[in-house]
Design a protein around this motif. Structure first.
Motif, PDB file in Angstrom:
ATOM      1  N   LEU A  44       0.978  -1.081  -0.044  1.00 25.10           N
ATOM      2  CA  LEU A  44       0.064   0.030   0.047  1.00 25.10           C
ATOM      3  C   LEU A  44       0.792   1.297   0.039  1.00 25.10           C
ATOM      4  N   ARG A  45       1.864   1.185   0.672  1.00 21.05           N
ATOM      5  CA  ARG A  45       2.848   2.272   0.526  1.00 21.05           C
ATOM      6  C   ARG A  45       3.232   2.708  -0.642  1.00 21.05           C
ATOM      7  N   LEU A  46       3.802   1.484  -1.302  1.00 25.37           N
ATOM      8  CA  LEU A  46       4.114   1.803  -2.872  1.00 25.37           C
ATOM      9  C   LEU A  46       3.174   2.468  -3.698  1.00 25.37           C
ATOM     10  N   VAL A  47       2.047   2.053  -3.537  1.00 25.72           N
ATOM     11  CA  VAL A  47       0.964   2.453  -4.229  1.00 25.72           C
ATOM     12  C   VAL A  47       0.463   3.857  -3.924  1.00 25.72           C
ATOM     13  N   ALA A  48       0.614   4.341  -2.450  1.00 26.83           N
ATOM     14  CA  ALA A  48       0.271   5.610  -2.367  1.00 26.83           C
ATOM     15  C   ALA A  48       1.359   6.424  -2.790  1.00 26.83           C
ATOM     16  N   ASP A  49       2.761   6.180  -2.567  1.00 25.01           N
ATOM     17  CA  ASP A  49       3.707   6.973  -2.993  1.00 25.01           C
ATOM     18  C   ASP A  49       3.851   7.014  -4.687  1.00 25.01           C
ATOM     19  N   ALA A  50       3.481   6.059  -5.181  1.00 22.74           N
ATOM     20  CA  ALA A  50       3.257   6.233  -6.809  1.00 22.74           C
ATOM     21  C   ALA A  50       1.895   7.456  -7.104  1.00 22.74           C
ATOM     22  N   MET A  51       1.032   7.274  -6.277  1.00 24.42           N
ATOM     23  CA  MET A  51      -0.038   8.278  -6.348  1.00 24.42           C
ATOM     24  C   MET A  51       0.460   9.541  -5.973  1.00 24.42           C
ATOM     25  N   THR A  52       0.965   9.889  -5.045  1.00 26.93           N
ATOM     26  CA  THR A  52       1.373  11.139  -4.385  1.00 26.93           C
ATOM     27  C   THR A  52       2.410  11.708  -5.645  1.00 26.93           C
ATOM     28  N   ALA A  53       3.468  10.893  -6.128  1.00 32.42           N
ATOM     29  CA  ALA A  53       3.973  11.526  -7.259  1.00 32.42           C
ATOM     30  C   ALA A  53       3.423  12.068  -8.423  1.00 32.42           C
ATOM     31  N   CYS A  54       2.292  11.307  -8.723  1.00 32.91           N
ATOM     32  CA  CYS A  54       1.367  12.037  -9.735  1.00 32.91           C
ATOM     33  C   CYS A  54       0.619  13.154  -9.423  1.00 32.91           C
ATOM     34  N   VAL A  55       0.278  13.331  -8.067  1.00 32.16           N
ATOM     35  CA  VAL A  55      -0.165  14.536  -7.466  1.00 32.16           C
ATOM     36  C   VAL A  55       0.784  15.700  -7.761  1.00 32.16           C
ATOM     37  N   ALA A  83      -7.254   1.652 -13.453  1.00 33.71           N
ATOM     38  CA  ALA A  83      -6.316   2.452 -12.681  1.00 33.71           C
ATOM     39  C   ALA A  83      -6.546   3.785 -13.004  1.00 33.71           C
ATOM     40  N   VAL A  84      -6.996   4.258 -14.103  1.00 31.91           N
ATOM     41  CA  VAL A  84      -7.206   5.683 -14.171  1.00 31.91           C
ATOM     42  C   VAL A  84      -8.250   6.460 -13.327  1.00 31.91           C
ATOM     43  N   PRO A  85      -9.419   5.936 -13.434  1.00 30.74           N
ATOM     44  CA  PRO A  85     -10.678   6.555 -12.743  1.00 30.74           C
ATOM     45  C   PRO A  85     -10.259   6.412 -10.986  1.00 30.74           C
ATOM     46  N   LEU A  86      -9.735   5.216 -10.649  1.00 34.80           N
ATOM     47  CA  LEU A  86      -9.406   4.803  -9.302  1.00 34.80           C
ATOM     48  C   LEU A  86      -8.348   5.615  -8.668  1.00 34.80           C
ATOM     49  N   SER A  87      -7.283   5.966  -9.448  1.00 29.80           N
ATOM     50  CA  SER A  87      -6.094   6.688  -8.967  1.00 29.80           C
ATOM     51  C   SER A  87      -6.522   8.367  -9.323  1.00 29.80           C
ATOM     52  N   HIS A  88      -7.600   8.596  -9.989  1.00 28.00           N
ATOM     53  CA  HIS A  88      -7.910  10.003 -10.239  1.00 28.00           C
ATOM     54  C   HIS A  88      -6.875  10.625 -11.113  1.00 28.00           C
ATOM     55  N   LEU A  89      -6.416   9.861 -12.077  1.00 25.40           N
ATOM     56  CA  LEU A  89      -5.492  10.498 -13.032  1.00 25.40           C
ATOM     57  C   LEU A  89      -6.211  11.323 -14.074  1.00 25.40           C
ATOM     58  N   ALA A 113       3.102  15.963  -9.604  1.00 20.75           N
ATOM     59  CA  ALA A 113       3.351  16.227 -11.091  1.00 20.75           C
ATOM     60  C   ALA A 113       2.146  16.763 -11.800  1.00 20.75           C
ATOM     61  N   GLY A 114       1.094  17.009 -11.166  1.00 20.97           N
ATOM     62  CA  GLY A 114      -0.119  17.534 -11.730  1.00 20.97           C
ATOM     63  C   GLY A 114      -0.999  16.787 -12.536  1.00 20.97           C
ATOM     64  N   CYS A 115      -0.763  15.398 -12.552  1.00 21.79           N
ATOM     65  CA  CYS A 115      -1.429  14.459 -13.358  1.00 21.79           C
ATOM     66  C   CYS A 115      -2.466  13.675 -12.503  1.00 21.79           C
ATOM     67  N   CYS A 116      -2.802  14.218 -11.323  1.00 22.87           N
ATOM     68  CA  CYS A 116      -3.845  13.187 -10.536  1.00 22.87           C
ATOM     69  C   CYS A 116      -4.129  14.177  -9.540  1.00 22.87           C
ATOM     70  N   THR A 117      -5.585  14.244  -9.395  1.00 15.79           N
ATOM     71  CA  THR A 117      -6.447  15.070  -8.541  1.00 15.79           C
ATOM     72  C   THR A 117      -6.942  14.685  -7.171  1.00 15.79           C
ATOM     73  N   SER A 118      -6.105  13.571  -6.716  1.00 14.16           N
ATOM     74  CA  SER A 118      -6.480  12.684  -5.566  1.00 14.16           C
ATOM     75  C   SER A 118      -6.104  13.800  -4.370  1.00 14.16           C
ATOM     76  N   GLU A 119      -7.197  13.965  -3.532  1.00 10.40           N
ATOM     77  CA  GLU A 119      -6.980  14.900  -2.221  1.00 10.40           C
ATOM     78  C   GLU A 119      -6.432  13.973  -1.067  1.00 10.40           C
ATOM     79  N   ASP A 120      -6.458  12.747  -1.165  1.00  9.53           N
ATOM     80  CA  ASP A 120      -6.091  11.784  -0.053  1.00  9.53           C
ATOM     81  C   ASP A 120      -5.367  10.561  -0.786  1.00  9.53           C
ATOM     82  N   PRO A 121      -4.177  10.648  -1.329  1.00 14.74           N
ATOM     83  CA  PRO A 121      -3.287   9.492  -1.902  1.00 14.74           C
ATOM     84  C   PRO A 121      -3.472   8.095  -0.934  1.00 14.74           C
TER      85      PRO A 121
END
Length: 211
Positions: free
Chosen positions: A147-158, A203-209, A160-168
């Motif tokens: 889960l930490r690896l997934v969250a870190d990958a999503m945070t990196a997308c946030v 992955a795209v909708p669930l990760s808010h890309l 970079a401006g390609c993810c709108t997640s407010e809670d990775p």
């Protein structure tokens, strides 16, 4: 293999200080038994001892009982999953979006490549007894690395401006649930015509890309 019915094959004795080698051999044989049979009940003390080439009592200094061996197999499998994901992400280059997609594909590849291990990891059949000494926190840590690896990958997308997640962290759990569900369905519906881009569609909708 064995030299006679019920007797283990000969095995060279470990030198002093090499007990860790025997533990690793026990784990390797237990994992092979699981992969071959797909049932943790096949991982018996007698079968493991026979595969290693030792007498069953020689296992006890390393593992209390059969359930302790199975739990160790699960712990090792989770560690292997984390390493599998890290390798995929590292090989994906620097683009955060590409790295996240690589992680998702690698997760599904692990489940497909190691189906028996994956089923055991999330099936609950390995839950230790109450007197095993394993704490709830230790059990919770089993999936924490993934889960930490997934969250870190999503945070990196946030970042970079390609993810709108407010809670990775929370969205990483949702993405993992989606990936786990897809892995399970693929395993039981092998003839279903899965879309070639099903991983990205999930992955795209669930990760808010975003584009």
């Amino acid at each position: 293999m064995s030299t006679a019915a019920g007797s283990p094959r000969p095995r060279a004795r470990n030198r002093r200080g090499e007990g860790g080698l025997l533990r690793a051999e026990i784990l390797a044989v237990a994992t092979a038994l699981l992969d071959a049979g797909g049932d943790p009940r096949a991982v018996t003390l007698r079968a493991v001892a026979r595969g290693v080439g030792i007498a069953a009592p020689s296992i006890y200094p390393h593992f209390l009982d059969q359930s302790a061996i199975v739990l160790a197999v699960v712990q090792q499998a989770f560690a292997e999953l984390c390493e599998w994901l890290r390798s995929a992400v590292d090989a994906a280059g620097e683009d955060p979006r590409t790295r996240l997609h690589a992680l998702c594909r690698a997760y599904l590849d692990f489940a497909r490549t190691h189906p028996e291990r994956y089923r055991l990891m999330f099936g609950g059949a390995w839950m230790p007894a109450a007197d095993s000494g394993i704490t709830p926190d230790q059990l919770a840590e089993l999936g924490a690395g993934t889960l930490r690896l997934v969250a870190d990958a999503m945070t990196a997308c946030v970042d970079a401006g390609c993810c709108t997640s407010e809670d990775p962290d929370a969205d990483a759990v949702a993405l993992w649930v989606g990936l786990h569900g897809l892995a399970h369905q693929r395993a039981i519906a092998t003839s279903f015509p899965w879309p070639a881009d099903i991983t990205e569609r999930l992955a795209v909708p669930l990760s808010h890309l975003v584009a």
